[in-house]
Write an enzyme that holds these catalytic residues in place. Structure first.
Site, PDB file in Angstrom:
ATOM      1  N   CYS A 117      46.129   3.051 -34.389  1.00  0.00           N
ATOM      2  CA  CYS A 117      47.176   4.080 -34.347  1.00  0.00           C
ATOM      3  C   CYS A 117      47.118   4.872 -33.040  1.00  0.00           C
ATOM      4  O   CYS A 117      48.164   5.193 -32.458  1.00  0.00           O
ATOM      5  CB  CYS A 117      47.066   5.008 -35.555  1.00  0.00           C
ATOM      6  SG  CYS A 117      45.426   5.704 -35.795  1.00  0.00           S
ATOM      7  N   ASP A 159      55.510  19.800 -50.897  1.00  0.00           N
ATOM      8  CA  ASP A 159      55.444  20.457 -49.596  1.00  0.00           C
ATOM      9  C   ASP A 159      56.474  21.548 -49.306  1.00  0.00           C
ATOM     10  O   ASP A 159      56.727  21.874 -48.175  1.00  0.00           O
ATOM     11  CB  ASP A 159      55.249  19.484 -48.427  1.00  0.00           C
ATOM     12  CG  ASP A 159      56.405  18.569 -48.083  1.00  0.00           C
ATOM     13  OD1 ASP A 159      56.115  17.443 -47.760  1.00  0.00           O
ATOM     14  OD2 ASP A 159      57.560  18.985 -48.126  1.00  0.00           O
ATOM     15  N   CYS A 168      38.280   1.189 -36.140  1.00  0.00           N
ATOM     16  CA  CYS A 168      39.696   0.927 -35.815  1.00  0.00           C
ATOM     17  C   CYS A 168      40.288   2.108 -35.033  1.00  0.00           C
ATOM     18  O   CYS A 168      39.957   3.263 -35.281  1.00  0.00           O
ATOM     19  CB  CYS A 168      40.472   0.715 -37.114  1.00  0.00           C
ATOM     20  SG  CYS A 168      42.252   0.534 -36.876  1.00  0.00           S
ATOM     21  N   CYS A 181      38.468   4.221 -41.858  1.00  0.00           N
ATOM     22  CA  CYS A 181      39.021   3.787 -40.565  1.00  0.00           C
ATOM     23  C   CYS A 181      37.979   2.984 -39.785  1.00  0.00           C
ATOM     24  O   CYS A 181      38.330   2.066 -39.038  1.00  0.00           O
ATOM     25  CB  CYS A 181      39.436   4.988 -39.719  1.00  0.00           C
ATOM     26  SG  CYS A 181      40.918   5.815 -40.302  1.00  0.00           S
TER      27      CYS A 181
HETATM   28  S1  SF4 Z   1      45.354   2.466 -37.768  1.00  0.00           S
HETATM   29 FE1  SF4 Z   1      44.500   4.521 -37.562  1.00  0.00          FE
HETATM   30  S2  SF4 Z   1      44.597   5.370 -39.600  1.00  0.00           S
HETATM   31 FE2  SF4 Z   1      44.830   3.162 -39.849  1.00  0.00          FE
HETATM   32  S3  SF4 Z   1      42.737   2.401 -40.211  1.00  0.00           S
HETATM   33 FE3  SF4 Z   1      43.135   2.262 -38.011  1.00  0.00          FE
HETATM   34  S4  SF4 Z   1      42.317   4.206 -37.194  1.00  0.00           S
HETATM   35 FE4  SF4 Z   1      42.561   4.479 -39.398  1.00  0.00          FE
END
Ligand code: SF4
Ligand code: SF4
Length: 389
Positions: free
Chosen positions: A199, A138, A196, A193
């Protein structure tokens, strides 16, 4: 152009794993599929103060790897893991500083570049030819994580990190551009994902915005604690300061809650990434006093080869002041009083805010005394607000 048998790709991946990388894949050096998303992101100003990302030469070179290495034919993409455990009591104890995991040890750029250079040398010897290769970690104008997805290493999670289904996301990505034709791996196209959104729920500042219409994860970078504590050179917006908690350099929250990191993260075997004692959950007061005792150059010497030098002495002190304010304890008053007399207005202004957060009569007394001798308008405004004037 040189064409070499596909078996060489397997040998190269195996050699990369032997050298300590935990994942290795090969991508074609095509223009990035995500470059239009990247351009939109820049145009919308989501990169905040990271001006280097928006320079026209930087944007165009991100689209064309040929300008980075003439006759590039393949890209080896590797992952180097950096996960370390939190010390006991961190991050829950508000009197201790939290530094993002990747920044607790030595800077990763040199570590990975050295390994990639050795890998290129190995490949040159193995193929008995004068190889052209260029390593990037990077620092170069390359969208590494995009290449990593195309090399099959993982998908972009809603937290914007590249996630591997068997390793999680605590890894750096490095790339080695090669003028050798190697068969590419299959890109990782699945979005694992699913439904979910852990995050998004956990992000303290609401910086994660979910996926856009193309499926790409989006982030409002100027709200992200990593941006606020590392890239931002100036004043941290007042409304965001309480949300930063005790994080003084970066933030791992959206990785910590991810089911894939929870299940698969393993402590790194790389000695260079072992936490330095002074960056492994130090007491905020101790860290603040230490920073106050150093000049800008002294800070760079003291923290040489650590990623935290990116924030600079002023930036780190600003962040420590905010964290001390969020702690809100009277124990922080002597350190904040010293910070209120620092040469940098940026530090004085955030110290004033923090003393206001402590809010006791002793803290307000320190602020009132300073008000008489302060001449900087920003600091005067912060003192005034802290005193409720
Ligand atoms: S926490 Fe966020 S990045 Fe991890 S699986 Fe769940 S939605 Fe995806
Ligand atoms: S690093 Fe922290 S502030 Fe930034 S998006 Fe993730 S959880 Fe939010």
């Amino acid at each position: 152009m040189t064409t070499i048998q596909p078996a060489l790709a397997d040998e190269l991946r195996e050699q990369a794993l032997r050298m300590g990388f935990s994942l290795a894949g090969i991508a074609r050096p095509d223009a990035s599929a995500h470059i239009s998303f990247y351009r939109d992101w820049i145009e919308e100003g989501r990169h905040g103060e990271m001006a280097y990302l928006s320079r026209p030469d930087s944007v165009s070179r991100r689209a064309d790897l040929d300008t980075a290495l003439e006759n590039v034919r393949s890209v080896l993409v590797v992952a180097h893991e950096y996960f370390v455990e939190d010390p006991i009591g961190v991050p829950m104890d508000p009197s201790r500083a939290v530094i993002a995991r990747y920044a607790r040890g030595d800077d990763y750029h040199d570590v990975i570049k050295e390994k990639l250079t050795a890998l290129a040398q190995w490949l040159g010897e193995r193929t008995d030819r004068d190889l052209s290769a260029r390593a990037y970690v990077d620092t170069g104008p390359i969208l590494e994580r995009d290449l990593a997805q195309r090399a099959g290493l993982g998908w972009f999670g809603k937290n914007t990190m590249l996630i591997n289904p068997k390793r999680g996301s605590y890894f750096f990505v490095g790339v080695l551009l090669l003028d050798v034709e190697l068969p590419p791996d299959e890109p990782f196209v699945e979005d694992r994902c699913g439904t979910c959104h852990a995050c998004l729920d956990a992000c303290p500042t609401g910086a994660l915005l979910g996926r856009d219409e193309t499926g790409a994860p989006t982030i409002d970078a100027p709200r992200c604690i990593s941006y606020l504590t590392i890239e931002l050179r100036g004043v941290i917006p007042r409304e965001l300061r309480p949300l930063i908690g005790n994080r003084v350099y970066g933030c791992d929250i959206c990785q910590e809650v991810c089911p894939f990191t929870l299940k698969f993260s393993e402590v790194t075997g790389e000695p260079a990434y072992s936490p330095r004692t002074e960056l492994d959950g130090p007491p905020l007061i101790e860290l603040g006093e230490r920073l106050l005792s150093l000049s800008g150059k002294g800070f760079l010497r003291e923290f040489a080869a650590s990623p935290v030098t990116r924030a600079g002495r002023k930036g780190m002190l600003r962040n420590v002041c905010v964290a001390l304010g969020n702690w809100g304890s009277e124990e922080a008053i002597p350190t904040l009083a010293s910070a209120l007399a620092d040469a940098a207005p940026l530090v004085r202004g955030h110290a004033a805010w923090a003393l206001g957060q402590v809010g006791s009569s002793a803290a307000l007394e320190v602020l009132s005394s300073r008000f008489e001798e302060e001449s900087d308008l920003f600091v005067l405004e912060e003192i005034g607000l802290a005193l409720g004037k």
